[in-house]
Design a protein around this motif. Structure first.
Motif, PDB file in Angstrom:
ATOM      1  N   SER A   1       6.575   8.749 -15.984  1.00  9.34           N
ATOM      2  CA  SER A   1       7.459   8.909 -14.824  1.00  9.34           C
ATOM      3  C   SER A   1       8.308  10.177 -14.901  1.00  9.34           C
ATOM      4  CB  SER A   1       8.363   7.693 -14.680  1.00  9.34           C
ATOM      5  OG  SER A   1       7.584   6.554 -14.422  1.00  9.34           O
TER       6      SER A   1
ATOM      7  N   THR B   1       5.234  10.842 -10.152  1.00 10.35           N
ATOM      8  CA  THR B   1       5.610   9.658  -9.382  1.00 10.35           C
ATOM      9  C   THR B   1       4.329   8.852  -9.191  1.00 10.35           C
ATOM     10  OG1 THR B   1       7.265  10.966  -8.213  1.00 10.35           O
ATOM     11  CG2 THR B   1       6.698   8.844  -7.256  1.00 10.35           C
TER      12      THR B   1
ATOM     13  N   TRP C   1       2.502   5.396  -7.433  1.00  9.87           N
ATOM     14  CA  TRP C   1       2.533   4.276  -6.495  1.00  9.87           C
ATOM     15  C   TRP C   1       1.367   3.339  -6.823  1.00  9.87           C
ATOM     16  CZ3 TRP C   1       3.602   9.269  -5.156  1.00  9.87           C
ATOM     17  CH2 TRP C   1       4.807   9.526  -4.478  1.00  9.87           C
TER      18      TRP C   1
ATOM     19  N   GLN D   1       3.578   0.687  -3.032  1.00 10.82           N
ATOM     20  CA  GLN D   1       4.950   0.575  -3.542  1.00 10.82           C
ATOM     21  C   GLN D   1       5.052   1.396  -4.821  1.00 10.82           C
ATOM     22  OE1 GLN D   1       5.122  -3.334  -6.284  1.00 10.82           O
ATOM     23  NE2 GLN D   1       4.940  -3.838  -4.120  1.00 10.82           N
ATOM     24  N   LEU D   2       6.267   1.805  -5.141  1.00  8.94           N
ATOM     25  CA  LEU D   2       6.450   2.518  -6.406  1.00  8.94           C
ATOM     26  C   LEU D   2       6.030   1.593  -7.542  1.00  8.94           C
ATOM     27  CD1 LEU D   2       9.815   4.381  -5.779  1.00  8.94           C
ATOM     28  CD2 LEU D   2       7.564   5.428  -6.098  1.00  8.94           C
TER      29      LEU D   2
ATOM     30  N   GLU E   1       6.445   7.553   1.512  1.00  6.20           N
ATOM     31  CA  GLU E   1       7.183   8.744   1.059  1.00  6.20           C
ATOM     32  C   GLU E   1       6.311   9.997   1.168  1.00  6.20           C
ATOM     33  OE1 GLU E   1       6.721   5.917  -0.517  1.00  6.20           O
ATOM     34  OE2 GLU E   1       8.438   5.317  -1.721  1.00  6.20           O
TER      35      GLU E   1
END
Lengths: 147, 51
Positions: A116, A120, A122, A130-131, B44
């Motif tokens: 991380s 990033t 997902w 979603q993360l 995002e």
């Protein structure tokens, strides 16, 4: 983090990576290939065993060579090298089978804090992104280099 | 840090032909395209792409 990983051979444009897994079943040739899917800058991460005779790749084989941590570290490092050269790339990864997807998930889970810092991540759960969170059975992953 | 993973040798090999169309890659890409067409990208990223 001081993980061993395999030496890599890489194509001049840093899209294809090869290495040799060495374990209890001997030497197994592996290839990691980043392939553009479509704009905007989405790439598929493909990873599998190379048939030394035909040169074809298969990810339907479970090698079970006893070196999964070293393999995961090598795939992570190849992803890092790829993203050094393609920093805007979105990398999509999905296993060919639930167990292969689980293999990716375990690798991300194990080193989530370290990964991380650079990426990033997902996860796709019930067709919603979603993360990435630990202990979640994701179907697929998207990874983006932090700029 | 990922960069601190114990160093291994990385060698450029011009014999690796990334354009080689393995059936494996074609299958993977087709599967990925189908999935992304259905579910799209994380919100995002869609925002960033739209900007």
């Amino acid at each position: 983090m001081n993980l061993n990983k395999y030496d890599l051979k890489v194509s001049p444009n840093y899209i294809s990576f090869r290495f040799v897994s060495e374990g209890k079943k001997g030497k197994i040739f592996k290839e990691i290939v980043f392939t553009p899917i479509e704009n905007p800058n989405i790439w598929n991460l493909g990873f599998g065993d190379v048939d030394p005779i035909s040169g074809t790749i298969s990810d339907s084989i479970t090698s079970d060579n006893g070196d999964s941590n070293k393999i995961l570290a090598t795939v992570a490092y190849a992803t890092l090298l790829f993203s050094d050269n393609y920093p805007d790339a979105l990398i999509y990864a999905e296993g060919s089978t639930p167990s292969r997807t689980r293999f990716y998930r375990i690798g991300i889970h194990k080193y989530l804090e370290e990964i991380s810092e650079t990426f990033t991540i997902w996860g796709l759960l019930n067709d919603e992104w979603q993360l990435f969170q630990k202990n979640t059975g994701y179907q697929a992953f998207v990874v983006k280099r932090r700029l | 840090m990922l960069k601190e993973i114990k160093t291994s040798k990385v060698e450029i090999d011009s014999t690796i032909n990334e354009k080689q169309k393995h059936a494996f890659i074609e299958t993977k890409v087709a599967k990925a395209k189908k999935m992304l067409k259905r579910v799209g990208l994380p919100k995002e990223l869609m925002v960033k792409i739209a900007q």
